[in-house]
Design an enzyme around this catalytic site. Structure first.
Site, PDB file in Angstrom:
ATOM      1  N   ASN A 225      26.587  67.637 128.397  1.00 22.86           N
ATOM      2  CA  ASN A 225      25.837  68.377 129.420  1.00 22.86           C
ATOM      3  C   ASN A 225      24.369  67.986 129.345  1.00 22.86           C
ATOM      4  O   ASN A 225      23.978  67.166 128.516  1.00 22.86           O
ATOM      5  CB  ASN A 225      26.059  69.883 129.267  1.00 22.86           C
ATOM      6  N   ASP A 291      32.681  74.395 126.924  1.00 23.65           N
ATOM      7  CA  ASP A 291      33.773  75.374 126.877  1.00 23.65           C
ATOM      8  C   ASP A 291      35.120  74.697 126.611  1.00 23.65           C
ATOM      9  O   ASP A 291      36.044  75.325 126.112  1.00 23.65           O
ATOM     10  CB  ASP A 291      33.831  76.163 128.187  1.00 23.65           C
ATOM     11  N   LYS A 301      39.191  52.602 122.903  1.00 26.20           N
ATOM     12  CA  LYS A 301      38.614  52.776 124.241  1.00 26.20           C
ATOM     13  C   LYS A 301      39.735  52.804 125.285  1.00 26.20           C
ATOM     14  O   LYS A 301      40.601  51.925 125.282  1.00 26.20           O
ATOM     15  CB  LYS A 301      37.652  51.617 124.527  1.00 26.20           C
ATOM     16  N   PHE A 337      21.899  82.857 125.422  1.00 27.14           N
ATOM     17  CA  PHE A 337      21.273  82.370 126.646  1.00 27.14           C
ATOM     18  C   PHE A 337      22.387  82.224 127.680  1.00 27.14           C
ATOM     19  O   PHE A 337      23.530  81.921 127.316  1.00 27.14           O
ATOM     20  CB  PHE A 337      20.601  81.011 126.417  1.00 27.14           C
ATOM     21  N   LYS A 351      28.160  88.651 130.561  1.00 22.22           N
ATOM     22  CA  LYS A 351      28.225  87.936 129.261  1.00 22.22           C
ATOM     23  C   LYS A 351      27.615  88.791 128.149  1.00 22.22           C
ATOM     24  O   LYS A 351      28.115  88.823 127.024  1.00 22.22           O
ATOM     25  CB  LYS A 351      27.475  86.600 129.347  1.00 22.22           C
ATOM     26  N   LYS A 355      30.284  89.599 125.314  1.00 20.22           N
ATOM     27  CA  LYS A 355      30.078  88.925 124.031  1.00 20.22           C
ATOM     28  C   LYS A 355      29.381  89.830 123.004  1.00 20.22           C
ATOM     29  O   LYS A 355      29.014  89.383 121.925  1.00 20.22           O
ATOM     30  CB  LYS A 355      29.286  87.625 124.248  1.00 20.22           C
TER      31      LYS A 355
HETATM   32  O1  PMT Z   1      18.036  72.349 126.048  1.00 16.26           O
HETATM   33  P1  PMT Z   1      17.135  72.442 127.267  1.00 16.26           P
HETATM   34  O2  PMT Z   1      17.117  71.159 128.060  1.00 16.26           O
HETATM   35  O3  PMT Z   1      15.759  72.925 126.914  1.00 16.26           O
HETATM   36  O4  PMT Z   1      17.760  73.526 128.249  1.00 16.26           O
HETATM   37  C1  PMT Z   1      17.816  74.876 127.873  1.00 16.26           C
HETATM   38  C2  PMT Z   1      19.124  75.554 128.321  1.00 16.26           C
HETATM   39  C3  PMT Z   1      19.220  75.553 129.827  1.00 16.26           C
HETATM   40  C4  PMT Z   1      20.320  74.814 127.719  1.00 16.26           C
HETATM   41  C5  PMT Z   1      19.095  76.991 127.746  1.00 16.26           C
HETATM   42  O5  PMT Z   1      18.002  77.672 128.276  1.00 16.26           O
HETATM   43  C6  PMT Z   1      20.371  77.751 128.049  1.00 16.26           C
HETATM   44  O6  PMT Z   1      20.570  78.344 129.084  1.00 16.26           O
HETATM   45  N1  PMT Z   1      21.318  77.756 127.070  1.00 16.26           N
HETATM   46  C7  PMT Z   1      22.652  78.361 127.176  1.00 16.26           C
HETATM   47  C8  PMT Z   1      23.596  77.418 127.843  1.00 16.26           C
HETATM   48  C9  PMT Z   1      25.004  77.951 127.918  1.00 16.26           C
HETATM   49  O7  PMT Z   1      25.868  77.397 127.331  1.00 16.26           O
HETATM   50  O8  PMT Z   1      25.148  79.052 128.575  1.00 16.26           O
HETATM   51  P2  PMT Z   1      26.596  79.812 128.783  1.00 16.26           P
HETATM   52  O9  PMT Z   1      26.291  80.804 129.822  1.00 16.26           O
HETATM   53  O10 PMT Z   1      27.674  78.826 129.023  1.00 16.26           O
HETATM   54  O11 PMT Z   1      26.880  80.499 127.400  1.00 16.26           O
HETATM   55  C10 PMT Z   1      26.432  81.804 127.075  1.00 16.26           C
HETATM   56  C11 PMT Z   1      26.145  81.890 125.588  1.00 16.26           C
HETATM   57  O12 PMT Z   1      27.357  81.646 124.866  1.00 16.26           O
HETATM   58  C12 PMT Z   1      25.139  80.860 125.094  1.00 16.26           C
HETATM   59  O13 PMT Z   1      24.287  81.490 124.192  1.00 16.26           O
HETATM   60  C13 PMT Z   1      26.005  79.807 124.445  1.00 16.26           C
HETATM   61  O14 PMT Z   1      25.300  79.162 123.385  1.00 16.26           O
HETATM   62  C14 PMT Z   1      27.187  80.616 123.919  1.00 16.26           C
HETATM   63  N2  PMT Z   1      28.451  79.860 123.861  1.00 16.26           N
HETATM   64  C15 PMT Z   1      28.974  79.323 124.972  1.00 16.26           C
HETATM   65  C16 PMT Z   1      30.180  78.655 124.913  1.00 16.26           C
HETATM   66  C17 PMT Z   1      30.834  78.523 123.672  1.00 16.26           C
HETATM   67  N3  PMT Z   1      31.978  77.883 123.571  1.00 16.26           N
HETATM   68  N4  PMT Z   1      30.285  79.061 122.590  1.00 16.26           N
HETATM   69  C18 PMT Z   1      29.125  79.741 122.659  1.00 16.26           C
HETATM   70  O15 PMT Z   1      28.630  80.239 121.641  1.00 16.26           O
END
Ligand code: PMT
Length: 420
Positions: A225, A291, A301, A337, A351, A355
């Protein structure tokens, strides 16, 4: 105390010591040269620093350099004729919010322990009601000597001075052992915590994730990503600058003074985060964790085939923050986040609840100037107590500072709850 931040090199830094006067007593040891960095650090945190030199300290550091760096007159002589009618030691004693003796030699420790006042430094300390911090620095045998141990014990237990323990290492004289003055950053953070500065994260263990995970398809390709790690690294830098014991689990390589655990996949991130989680006070997951991952990773490959279509079977990755939200202790804080491209608020608040997070920082990743890869972000902070705060576009470090302020307040609330 008022929260405040200052822009340094276009970065917002923590200014917790604004309006505080620290009188720095410098005694005559080789570590006195480090005082210039110490003064800069304290000034960088907003403090007004006045220096008092012992007679021997002149041999190691000059009043000229100290006054230039502290931007204040340096005090050396008890009997100097000056404009004010008040004796200098009384003026200094009243001025200090906190007295820091660094470096503290065996000699000054002995004098302070026994109330000997034979120069300006010893006299003003005795005349002051301010808190006193002592950062010893001396040869390991001198530090280990029963006389020094006894004197330090008097300072600590009778006079209630706080001793900032010296570190182990090689001395200027070549001897190895305990006696090196504590690191400047540690001393500065102890000063902040002693003054009960708002926003200090001193000694809090904070685990932060940064970057985007990469899930391999074959030796060449991966599912990834756009996360650059900037938000997570800004978060870790801000927490570290406030004295936190930071561990960063990152997919992006960075050189920092705090430990950085480099990972690639979601499963590797899970392993590292879980191994650190039990001992941490807060977990902040800024990382964009995939995810899904390919069900099978091809050893070789994958070749183009005759077929127009190619199907990749995916399987779900563990949701790290979700799993940890279920097992967290009452006194642990978890911040997530949320990267959203639509329905920012409702998706983020779902979320937050699902969570079991304390806070979620929602950002709209469809706006090019913020979010992925940029230096700025604009966020909405949702909290499990129902609070909602909107931060307009600003540097990621400024967002991180704001989150640190909230985190510090939460720690204070936890502390108050455990005291009652
Ligand atoms: O790295 P940069 O370029 O500075 O960009 C910053 C950012 C946009 C990545 C950051 O600000 C941000 O939004 N991070 C969270 C990205 C994300 O995965 O969001 P989500 O809505 O999919 O997940 C919600 C939360 O669950 C997040 O805290 C994530 O770390 C956590 N998660 C998600 C999926 C997973 N399998 N395990 C997790 O722990």
């Amino acid at each position: 105390m008022k929260k405040s931040k200052k822009l340094v090199n276009n970065q917002v830094s923590f200014q917790g010591l604004e309006n505080k006067t620290i009188v720095l007593g410098i005694s005559g040891g080789i570590a006195a040269y480090k005082c210039l960095d110490l003064i800069s650090s304290l000034r960088g945190m907003g403090a007004n620093v006045h220096c008092v030199l012992s007679h021997n300290a002149h041999e190691f550091v000059t009043p000229l350099s100290l006054s230039t760096i502290s931007r204040n007159k340096v005090h050396t002589n008890n009997f100097e004729i000056k404009d004010s009618w008040q004796p200098e030691h009384i003026e200094l004693a009243k001025l200090a919010d906190l007295i820091l003796i660094a470096p503290a030699t065996a000699d000054i420790i002995a004098k302070l322990a026994h109330g000997i006042c034979d120069d300006l430094l010893t006299t003003f300390v005795l005349a002051s009601k301010a808190k006193v911090l002592i950062a010893p620095a001396m040869n390991p045998n001198m530090y280990d000597h029963p006389a020094t141990k006894h004197n330090l014990s008097i300072l600590e237990h009778k006079l209630r001075y706080q001793i900032i323990a010296p570190e182990f290492g090689e001395m200027a004289c070549g001897d190895i052992g305990y006696g090196k003055m504590a690191q400047i950053s540690s001393i500065a953070q102890i000063v902040a915590s002693r003054l009960e500065v708002h926003g200090s994260l001193f000694e809090k263990k904070i685990l932060i994730t940064a970057g985007g995970t990469r899930e391999p398809i074959d030796p060449v390709r991966f599912i990834g990503n756009r996360s650059s790690g900037k938000m997570g690294i800004a978060m870790a830098d801000a927490a570290y600058a406030r004295g936190a014991d930071v561990t960063l689990v990152s997919t992006v390589k960075v050189e920092r003074s705090y430990p950085v655990i480099l990972v690639e996949t979601a499963q590797e991130m899970q392993e590292s985060v879980e191994s650190e989680f039990d001992t941490c006070d807060a977990l902040i997951m800024t990382a964009a964790v995939a995810d899904f991952r390919p069900l099978f990773v091809s050893v070789h490959k994958i070749k183009k085939s005759d077929s127009e279509d190619f199907t990749l079977d995916l399987t779900q990755n563990p949701d790290i923050i979700d799993l940890l939200g279920r097992v967290k202790r009452e006194n642990q804080i978890i911040i997530g986040f949320a990267a959203e491209s639509e329905e920012l608020l409702s998706n983020a608040s779902q979320k937050l609840k699902r969570k079991k997070l304390d806070l979620i920082i929602a950002n709209d990743i469809t706006v090019p100037e913020i979010g992925f890869g940029s230096d700025d972000n604009a966020v909405i902070i949702l909290s499990n107590d129902g609070n909602k705060e909107t931060l307009p576009r600003m540097p990621k470090r400024a967002i991180a500072e704001h989150i640190c302020d909230i985190l510090a307040s939460r720690f204070l609330e936890i502390k108050e709850l455990t005291l009652h």
